[in-house]
Design a protein around this motif. Structure first.
Motif, mmCIF file in Angstrom:
data_model
loop_
_atom_site.group_PDB
_atom_site.id
_atom_site.type_symbol
_atom_site.label_atom_id
_atom_site.label_comp_id
_atom_site.label_asym_id
_atom_site.label_seq_id
_atom_site.Cartn_x
_atom_site.Cartn_y
_atom_site.Cartn_z
ATOM 1 N N GLY A 235 28.601 -55.607 -1.341
ATOM 2 C CA GLY A 235 29.071 -56.952 -1.705
ATOM 3 C C GLY A 235 30.288 -56.975 -2.602
ATOM 4 N N THR A 236 30.968 -55.853 -2.767
ATOM 5 C CA THR A 236 32.138 -55.843 -3.661
ATOM 6 C C THR A 236 33.438 -56.135 -2.910
ATOM 7 O OG1 THR A 236 32.129 -53.435 -3.447
ATOM 8 C CG2 THR A 236 31.233 -54.344 -5.481
ATOM 9 N N GLY A 237 33.390 -56.207 -1.593
ATOM 10 C CA GLY A 237 34.592 -56.563 -0.835
ATOM 11 C C GLY A 237 35.290 -55.373 -0.195
ATOM 12 N N LYS A 238 34.523 -54.355 0.169
ATOM 13 C CA LYS A 238 35.133 -53.166 0.793
ATOM 14 C C LYS A 238 35.744 -53.532 2.149
ATOM 15 C CE LYS A 238 31.246 -50.746 0.532
ATOM 16 N NZ LYS A 238 30.365 -51.614 -0.258
ATOM 17 N N ASP A 239 35.037 -54.363 2.906
ATOM 18 C CA ASP A 239 35.550 -54.771 4.222
ATOM 19 C C ASP A 239 36.849 -55.557 4.092
ATOM 20 O OD1 ASP A 239 33.032 -53.820 4.751
ATOM 21 O OD2 ASP A 239 32.627 -55.267 6.344
ATOM 22 N N LEU A 240 36.879 -56.434 3.088
ATOM 23 C CA LEU A 240 38.087 -57.253 2.889
ATOM 24 C C LEU A 240 39.282 -56.381 2.528
ATOM 25 C CD1 LEU A 240 36.784 -60.340 0.873
ATOM 26 C CD2 LEU A 240 37.404 -60.245 3.283
ATOM 27 N N LEU A 241 39.014 -55.353 1.718
ATOM 28 C CA LEU A 241 40.105 -54.460 1.328
ATOM 29 C C LEU A 241 40.623 -53.701 2.551
ATOM 30 C CD1 LEU A 241 41.869 -53.168 -0.853
ATOM 31 C CD2 LEU A 241 40.085 -51.470 -1.206
ATOM 32 N N ALA A 242 39.679 -53.216 3.383
ATOM 33 C CA ALA A 242 40.087 -52.478 4.582
ATOM 34 C C ALA A 242 40.972 -53.358 5.467
ATOM 35 C CB ALA A 242 38.848 -52.027 5.353
ATOM 36 N N GLU A 243 40.563 -54.606 5.629
ATOM 37 C CA GLU A 243 41.330 -55.516 6.483
ATOM 38 C C GLU A 243 42.684 -55.844 5.848
ATOM 39 O OE1 GLU A 243 38.708 -58.359 8.073
ATOM 40 O OE2 GLU A 243 40.211 -59.165 9.460
ATOM 41 N N ALA A 244 42.675 -55.962 4.511
ATOM 42 C CA ALA A 244 43.943 -56.246 3.815
ATOM 43 C C ALA A 244 44.913 -55.079 3.982
ATOM 44 C CB ALA A 244 43.669 -56.506 2.335
ATOM 45 N N ILE A 245 44.392 -53.866 3.939
ATOM 46 C CA ILE A 245 45.256 -52.685 4.125
ATOM 47 C C ILE A 245 45.863 -52.722 5.537
ATOM 48 C CG2 ILE A 245 45.236 -50.156 4.364
ATOM 49 C CD1 ILE A 245 43.065 -50.141 2.133
ATOM 50 N N HIS A 246 45.017 -53.031 6.516
ATOM 51 C CA HIS A 246 45.502 -53.100 7.895
ATOM 52 C C HIS A 246 46.576 -54.193 8.037
ATOM 53 C CE1 HIS A 246 45.534 -53.360 12.265
ATOM 54 N NE2 HIS A 246 45.317 -54.655 12.141
ATOM 55 N N ASN A 247 46.268 -55.371 7.486
ATOM 56 C CA ASN A 247 47.198 -56.500 7.649
ATOM 57 C C ASN A 247 48.527 -56.282 6.942
ATOM 58 O OD1 ASN A 247 45.419 -57.925 9.249
ATOM 59 N ND2 ASN A 247 44.460 -58.965 7.516
ATOM 60 N N ALA A 248 48.511 -55.445 5.888
ATOM 61 C CA ALA A 248 49.761 -55.200 5.164
ATOM 62 C C ALA A 248 50.513 -53.997 5.722
ATOM 63 C CB ALA A 248 49.450 -54.973 3.683
ATOM 64 N N SER A 249 49.949 -53.350 6.720
ATOM 65 C CA SER A 249 50.569 -52.133 7.244
ATOM 66 C C SER A 249 51.441 -52.428 8.462
ATOM 67 C CB SER A 249 49.473 -51.132 7.641
ATOM 68 O OG SER A 249 48.829 -51.571 8.810
ATOM 69 N N ALA A 250 52.148 -51.418 8.895
ATOM 70 C CA ALA A 250 52.992 -51.565 10.083
ATOM 71 C C ALA A 250 52.125 -51.702 11.339
ATOM 72 C CB ALA A 250 53.896 -50.352 10.200
ATOM 73 N N ARG A 251 50.822 -51.411 11.193
ATOM 74 C CA ARG A 251 49.906 -51.516 12.329
ATOM 75 C C ARG A 251 49.290 -52.916 12.440
ATOM 76 N NH1 ARG A 251 47.914 -46.589 14.168
ATOM 77 N NH2 ARG A 251 48.789 -44.791 13.091
#
Lengths: 468, 114
Positions: A163-179
C-alpha cells in the motif's frame, strides 16, 4: 465620477468598473474593456450584470452585502466576455462613499486569474509525480530521482510495505521514460502457480504441453519496446528466477516448447514487500538475480514515516471522493483529524484511501467527525501498534499507536496510557487526568487536552463524566 | 414565417447568462408574423447542457440570449439554430424587434441611464 478620473483609471492595468448605486455602469477602464469585450460607449448606462455577466449575477450579487456592511467584498467568480469566453476572475467590490457617508457608488475590480489557476495546477505537480503525491522529505527525494532514472534503461527494484505506492512508482517511471509510448505490462508473480507463470511470462509454442492448442506470445513479448513490471518478485519460483536472470543477461527469452530464443527489448521494473536480502540468506532468492535487479533501488517509505503527507492524503482523498460521490464533505473535525494523524495505518496509503472513502460515504454533513470513522480503528488494541507484522518495532517507551498525545500536552495526561484497553477507555482516562490536573476547571482541562471547551463538554457527556 | 423562438429569461428581461438562466420563454410565430403560441418554463436548475437539450427537444429555430460561451454558441449554430447573443432588453421588446426583423446580435433595447 469626475471626467478627469477616466485617463487616470485607464493607466491602471487592473480591470476596473465604476458603478452607480442603481447598479448602472458609469465607467470601465481600458483593462476592463479588454476583459469584457465592451467599449466604454457600449457599457455606459447599462445594468452592470449585462456588462460583467459574472457567475454572481444577478442572484448572488455581492453589492448587496457591500451596501449592508459598507465593507469591501472579494470573491472568486467567472465572467462571459462579449467574445463568448468564460474567464475566471477574482472580483473585488468596494463602496464609494459620499462626504455624508452615504454610498455614492461602487468600484468593481476584476482580476483575471487564468494565469494563477495554471500556476496552481503546476504547483500541484511540485508536490507529486505522475499519480503520486507527497511533500515529505523522503518522497521529494524520490520525485527528484525518478525523471533521471526513467531516462536510463537500467533495471529498477522498488521495495516497500504493502500500500505504499510501488505500482504507481513503476508506472511513473515508465511514463517518464522514452518507452512511454510502448506498453506497460504488469505481472503479479505471486498470483499464478509456477507452471502457469512460466507460460504467462515467456509464452509457449503450439503443442508445448497438453492443452497448448495455440502459440502464446507471453508477457515479455507483449511488453516489447515497453516496460515489464514484475510485482511481488519475491514470490517468483527459483526455476523462473534463472530464466529471468538469463533474460537480463542476454535480452533473449525462450518460450516453452520452442527451440529458438526470441529477442525482446524490455525494461524490467520489479517490486516486492519482502526483504530480498533475508530471502537470499535463506536460499529462497538468487543472489545474482538480486544484484541484477538491484541496479537502481527505490524504497517507498511507509505512511507513518511520511509525517505531514498524512494530512495531504486526507485532504486529497476527501476532495476526490466528495466529487466522485457528489457529496459536500470538505474535511475532518479536529478530533477526527487528531485520531487519524496518530493512527499508524499498517495498510499505508491504500488503507488511508479506504478509510477516507468509507468516511465520505457515511458522512451526511460537511465535516467528518470521529463517529464517521470505521469502527475497527477504535478497536485497535493498545500496546499493539498497527505497524506490527511489517517488521516495525515501536520504541518501548512510545505511547501506543493512535494514542499519541498532541504536541505540547503536559506529561501527567500521558500517564493515563498505562492500563488503557482501547481508545474510549484511554480518552476517558485522559479527560479525568486533565480534569484532575486542572483541579476541576474545565477551561483549563480543555487547554491541557488541546481541545475546544465544547469538545471537552461533549466528550464528558459522552463518557458520562459528571461535572461537579 | 413559422419559427419556434426561445428567450432565456431573468424576470421579464433577457437573462444575463445563458448557462445561468433558470427560466425560458418559448414561442411560435405564425403565418401573419405574430406570436401564436407561447409559454414560460421554469427550469429545475441552471445548466447550459440541459438547456441545449431542451432547445433541440423543442425543435427551437431561434435562440435569443445575452452572454453565452463559444462552446454552446457553436454547438447551437452547428445544429442550424439561429442565435442572437449579447441581447439586452425586455422579452416583449426583443420579440417585437425579432418579428420586425430589426433584431441584431448585441442589440441593446433598453434606455441607457447616464
Amino acid at each position: 465620477m469626475s471626467v478627469e478620473a477616466g485617463p487616470l483609471l485607464d493607466t491602471i492595468p487592473l480591470p476596473l468598473a465604476v458603478i452607480s448605486p442603481e447598479r448602472k455602469v458609469l465607467f470601465i477602464n481600458e483593462a476592463a474593456q479588454v476583459l469584457t469585450g465592451f467599449s466604454l460607449e457600449e457599457a455606459r448606462g447599462l445594468h452592470c450584470m449585462y456588462v460583467m455577466r459574472s457567475s454572481l449575477c444577478p442572484d448572488k450579487c455581492p453589492l448587496a452585502k457591500v451596501e449592508d456592511t459598507g465593507a469591501a467584498v472579494c470573491v472568486d467568480a467567472n465572467i462571459v466576455s462579449k467574445e463568448r469566453r468564460k474567464i475566471p476572475v477574482r472580483a473585488t467590490f468596494a463602496p464609494v462613499l459620499a462626504p455624508d457617508g452615504s454610498i455614492a457608488g461602487y468600484v468593481e475590480a476584476l482580476e483575471d486569474i487564468r494565469i494563477l489557476q495554471e500556476l496552481e495546477i503546476k504547483q500541484g505537480w511540485s508536490y507529486g509525480f505522475g499519480d503520486m503525491i507527497g511533500h515529505s522529505h523522503e518522497m521529494e527525494r524520490i520525485f527528484q530521482m525518478v525523471p533521471g532514472i526513467a531516462q536510463t534503461d537500467s533495471s529498477v527494484l522498488v521495495t516497500g510495505e504493502t500500500g505504499t505506492g510501488k505500482d504507481l512508482l513503476a508506472e511513473a517511471i515508465h511514463n517518464a521514460s522514452a518507452r512511454a509510448k510502448g506498453p506497460f505490462v504488469k505481472v503479479n508473480c505471486g498470483a499464478l502457480p509456477e507452471t502457469l507463470l512460466e507460460s504467462e511470462l515467456f509464452g509457449h509454442s503450439k503443442g508445448a504441453f497438453t492443452g497448448a492448442t495455440e502459440s502464446k506470445p507471453g508477457r515479455f513479448r507483449m511488453a516489447h519496446n515497453g516496460t515489464l513490471f514484475l510485482t511481488e518478485i519475491g514470490d517468483l519460483p527459483l526455476s523462473l528466477q534463472v530464466k529471468l536472470l538469463t533474460f537480463l543477461d542476454d535480452k533473449v527469452i525462450h518460450p516453452l516448447g520452442s527451440t529458438k530464443g526470441v529477442n525482446v527489448d524490455v525494461r524490467i521494473v520489479a517490486a516486492t514487500h519482502r526483504d530480498l536480502r533475508q530471502m537470499v540468506r535463506e536460499g529462497k532468492f538468487r543472489e545474482d538475480l538480486l544484484y541484477r535487479l538491484n541496479v537502481v533501488r527505490f524504497h517507498m517509505p511507509p505512511l507513518r514515516e511520511r509525517g505531514e503527507d498524512i494530512n495531504l492524503f486526507l485532504n486529497h482523498f476527501v476532495h476526490v471522493f466528495s466529487e466522485e460521490f457528489g457529496k459536500k464533505v470538505t474535511g475532518f473535525s479536529q478530533d477526527a483529524l487528531y485520531f487519524l494523524e496518530n493512527y499508524a495505518f499498517p495498510g499505508n496509503v491504500r488503507e488511508l484511501r479506504n478509510v477516507v472513502e468509507y468516511c465520505v460515504n457515511v458522512c451526511g454533513q460537511e465535516t467528518i467527525e470521529v463517529e464517521h470513522l470505521p469502527r475497527y480503528l477504535m478497536e485497535q488494541p493498545a500496546g499493539v501498534p498497527a505497524g506490527t507484522g511489517y517488521g516495525v518495532q515501536p520504541a518501548p517507551e512510545a505511547p501506543p499507536a493512535g494514542m499519541m498525545p498532541p504536541p505540547g500536552m503536559p506529561a501527567p495526561v500521558s500517564s493515563a496510557a498505562s492500563g488503557a484497553v482501547n481508545w474510549a477507555d484511554m480518552e476517558r482516562k485522559m479527560i479525568l487526568d486533565a480534569l484532575l490536573q486542572a483541579k476541576g476547571r474545565k477551561n483549563r482541562a480543555a487547554e491541557i487536552l488541546g481541545w475546544a471547551r465544547s469538545t471537552l463538554w461533549r466528550k464528558m457527556k459522552h463518557y458520562e463524566i459528571e461535572s461537579s | 414565417m413559422n419559427k419556434r423562438i426561445l428567450v432565456t429569461l431573468h424576470g421579464s428581461d433577457v437573462a444575463p447568462r445563458f448557462d445561468l438562466a433558470t427560466e425560458i420563454w418559448l414561442g411560435r410565430t405564425g403565418g401573419r408574423n405574430l406570436v401564436e403560441e407561447e409559454r414560460t418554463i421554469v427550469l429545475p436548475h441552471a445548466s447550459a447542457e440541459e438547456l441545449c437539450h431542451l432547445i433541440l427537444r423543442e425543435h427551437v429555430d431561434v435562440v435569443i440570449c445575452c452572454g453565452i460561451e463559444e462552446e454552446y454558441y457553436e454547438y447551437l449554430h452547428w445544429k442550424r439554430i439561429e442565435v442572437y447573443d449579447s441581447v439586452v432588453g425586455r422579452r416583449r421588446d426583443v420579440i417585437n424587434a425579432y418579428l420586425a426583423r430589426t433584431l441584431r446580435p448585441g442589440a441593446v433595447l433598453v434606455p441607457r441611464d447616464e
